[in-house]
Enzyme design. Structure first.
Site, PDB file in Angstrom:
ATOM      1  N   MET A  21      -0.177  -0.930   7.487  1.00 45.78           N
ATOM      2  CA  MET A  21       0.146  -1.518   9.036  1.00 45.78           C
ATOM      3  C   MET A  21       1.007  -0.362   9.760  1.00 45.78           C
ATOM      4  SD  MET A  21       0.385  -5.469   8.670  1.00 45.78           S
ATOM      5  CE  MET A  21       2.247  -5.759   8.258  1.00 45.78           C
ATOM      6  N   GLY A  27       6.577   4.779   0.045  1.00 46.88           N
ATOM      7  CA  GLY A  27       5.695   3.774  -0.376  1.00 46.88           C
ATOM      8  C   GLY A  27       4.273   3.985  -0.063  1.00 46.88           C
ATOM      9  N   HIS A  28       3.854   4.188   0.912  1.00 44.37           N
ATOM     10  CA  HIS A  28       2.462   4.360   1.479  1.00 44.37           C
ATOM     11  C   HIS A  28       2.065   5.698   1.237  1.00 44.37           C
ATOM     12  CE1 HIS A  28       4.274   1.821   4.822  1.00 44.37           C
ATOM     13  NE2 HIS A  28       3.105   1.059   4.558  1.00 44.37           N
ATOM     14  N   GLY A 138       0.076  -1.402  -3.159  1.00 42.85           N
ATOM     15  CA  GLY A 138       1.597  -1.227  -3.716  1.00 42.85           C
ATOM     16  C   GLY A 138       1.713  -2.462  -4.606  1.00 42.85           C
ATOM     17  N   GLN A 144      -0.336 -10.119  -2.750  1.00 47.69           N
ATOM     18  CA  GLN A 144      -1.189  -9.411  -2.226  1.00 47.69           C
ATOM     19  C   GLN A 144      -2.188  -8.899  -3.094  1.00 47.69           C
ATOM     20  OE1 GLN A 144      -1.318  -7.319   1.787  1.00 47.69           O
ATOM     21  NE2 GLN A 144      -0.768  -5.606   0.498  1.00 47.69           N
ATOM     22  N   VAL A 167       8.087   1.940  -4.941  1.00 52.54           N
ATOM     23  CA  VAL A 167       8.979   3.123  -4.410  1.00 52.54           C
ATOM     24  C   VAL A 167      10.134   2.362  -3.737  1.00 52.54           C
ATOM     25  CG1 VAL A 167       9.146   5.268  -3.032  1.00 52.54           C
ATOM     26  CG2 VAL A 167       6.886   4.595  -4.050  1.00 52.54           C
TER      27      VAL A 167
HETATM   28  P1  AMP Z   1       2.069  -2.302   4.834  1.00 53.34           P
HETATM   29  O1  AMP Z   1       1.946  -1.082   5.690  1.00 53.34           O
HETATM   30  O2  AMP Z   1       3.415  -2.825   4.580  1.00 53.34           O
HETATM   31  O3  AMP Z   1       1.176  -3.452   4.731  1.00 53.34           O
HETATM   32  O4  AMP Z   1       1.868  -1.582   3.140  1.00 53.34           O
HETATM   33  C1  AMP Z   1       0.719  -0.939   2.886  1.00 53.34           C
HETATM   34  C2  AMP Z   1       0.599  -0.717   1.711  1.00 53.34           C
HETATM   35  O5  AMP Z   1       1.526  -0.002   0.967  1.00 53.34           O
HETATM   36  C3  AMP Z   1       0.414  -2.081   0.721  1.00 53.34           C
HETATM   37  O6  AMP Z   1      -0.649  -1.848  -0.334  1.00 53.34           O
HETATM   38  C4  AMP Z   1       1.966  -2.285   0.299  1.00 53.34           C
HETATM   39  O7  AMP Z   1       1.814  -2.775  -1.123  1.00 53.34           O
HETATM   40  C5  AMP Z   1       2.178  -0.575  -0.023  1.00 53.34           C
HETATM   41  N1  AMP Z   1       3.701  -0.600  -0.157  1.00 53.34           N
HETATM   42  C6  AMP Z   1       4.484  -0.986   0.873  1.00 53.34           C
HETATM   43  N2  AMP Z   1       5.932  -0.838   0.702  1.00 53.34           N
HETATM   44  C7  AMP Z   1       5.682  -0.120  -0.797  1.00 53.34           C
HETATM   45  C8  AMP Z   1       6.527   0.458  -1.490  1.00 53.34           C
HETATM   46  N3  AMP Z   1       8.095   0.442  -1.353  1.00 53.34           N
HETATM   47  N4  AMP Z   1       6.166   1.003  -2.876  1.00 53.34           N
HETATM   48  C9  AMP Z   1       4.783   1.046  -3.172  1.00 53.34           C
HETATM   49  N5  AMP Z   1       3.899   0.515  -2.078  1.00 53.34           N
HETATM   50  C10 AMP Z   1       4.436   0.133  -1.078  1.00 53.34           C
END
Ligand code: AMP
Length: 274
Positions: A21, A27-28, A138, A144, A167
């Site tokens: 998003m 993390g991303h 992640g 999810q 992360v």
């Molecule tokens: P989002 O943009 O929040 O929808 O996250 C996109 C992807 O990044 C999803 O698969 C999340 O699980 C992953 N993600 C978000 N935060 C982290 C993190 N701290 N460590 C690892 N993956 C993450």
């Protein structure tokens, strides 16, 4: 997007996909690196999916910075950035939604009805558009990942789901785009999530297997933080998300805590040796 992927596949290249998003952080980027190490062409999507937000949630104020995200993704060597508009993803007359029954109602689903229906729907659509060999998610969003693995198996999708570790900031806070909502006092209070998971780990390391005991030790930590309101703290089977009575390797310890107006999640998977 579909044509670009078709061309990549025609030249024999494998496709890795990282749905996000936006408002990207390490993390991303860890998922991007994983994709680059396992596939030839990495596609990242940025789409703030309106269907996964409840009416009282933060859709309108969700942080966005596409220019910064683009720079980060270019530097990371991403091949294709997919930026669809909500009206393209859900054109007038849109009617089809994906339910992953029971799993969608547990943990976060209890407080966010319709959230996982939105997630499953958009991810299935993105999988059809991007048709990746491997998609990267992640562990941060543990439920999810579990919901999407179930959907992928149930609907016979030809995509591998690769789930990568959480992360964290050096002090333990799991990275999240929503961390920008926290003021300095809330940022300090937010450490209560990782601290309570640390307490669970110490309990397991000390030989404790009873989830009731582990959860009450976690609750002592959580209740010591006045700015935190616990939405849930649960210890569940990693496939069914049913509450567990004893922890085993693979058991999921998951929590959601609201700090001020910001809802944060974190989790820990019980390892072989705790
Ligand atoms: P989002 O943009 O929040 O929808 O996250 C996109 C992807 O990044 C999803 O698969 C999340 O699980 C992953 N993600 C978000 N935060 C982290 C993190 N701290 N460590 C690892 N993956 C993450």
């Amino acid at each position: 997007m579909t044509e670009a992927v078709r061309a990549e596949k025609a030249s024999g290249r494998t496709i890795g996909f990282v749905p996000t998003m936006g408002f990207l952080h390490e993390g991303h980027l860890s998922l991007v690196r994983a994709s680059k190490s396992r596939t030839d062409t990495t596609v990242v999507s940025i789409f703030v999916n309106p269907v996964q937000f409840g009416p009282d949630e933060d859709l309108a104020r969700y942080p966005r910075d596409v220019d910064r995200d683009t720079t980060l993704l270019e530097a990371a060597g991403v091949d294709i950035l997919f930026l669809p508009e909500p009206a393209e993803v859900y054109p007038p007359g849109y009617k089809t939604y994906v339910e992953v029954r029971e799993l969608q109602d547990r943990l976060c689903g209890r407080l966010r009805p319709g959230h996982f229906l939105g997630v499953a729907t958009v991810v299935l659509k993105l999988f059809h558009i991007v048709s990746p060999g491997i998609a990267f998610f992640g562990q941060k969003d543990a439920q999810q990942a579990i919901v999407l693995k179930r959907m992928t198996a149930d609907l016979n999708l030809d995509v591998d789901i690769d789930v990568r570790p959480i992360v964290r900031e050096p002090d333990g806070l799991a990275l999240s785009s929503r961390n920008v909502y926290l003021n300095p006092a809330e940022r300090r209070a937010a450490l209560v999530l990782s601290r309570s998971l640390g307490e669970a780990r110490r309990a397991v390391d000390g030989g404790e297997r009873r989830t009731g005991v582990i959860l009450s030790r976690m609750r002592v930590v959580l209740e010591a933080e006045p700015l935190a309101r616990v939405d849930y703290a649960e210890i569940v089977d990693p496939e069914t998300l049913d509450p567990a009575t004893e922890v085993r390797p693979g058991t999921l310890v998951a929590l959601a805590v609201t700090i001020g107006r910001t809802r944060l999640i974190d989790n820990w998977i019980v390892a072989e040796k705790g």
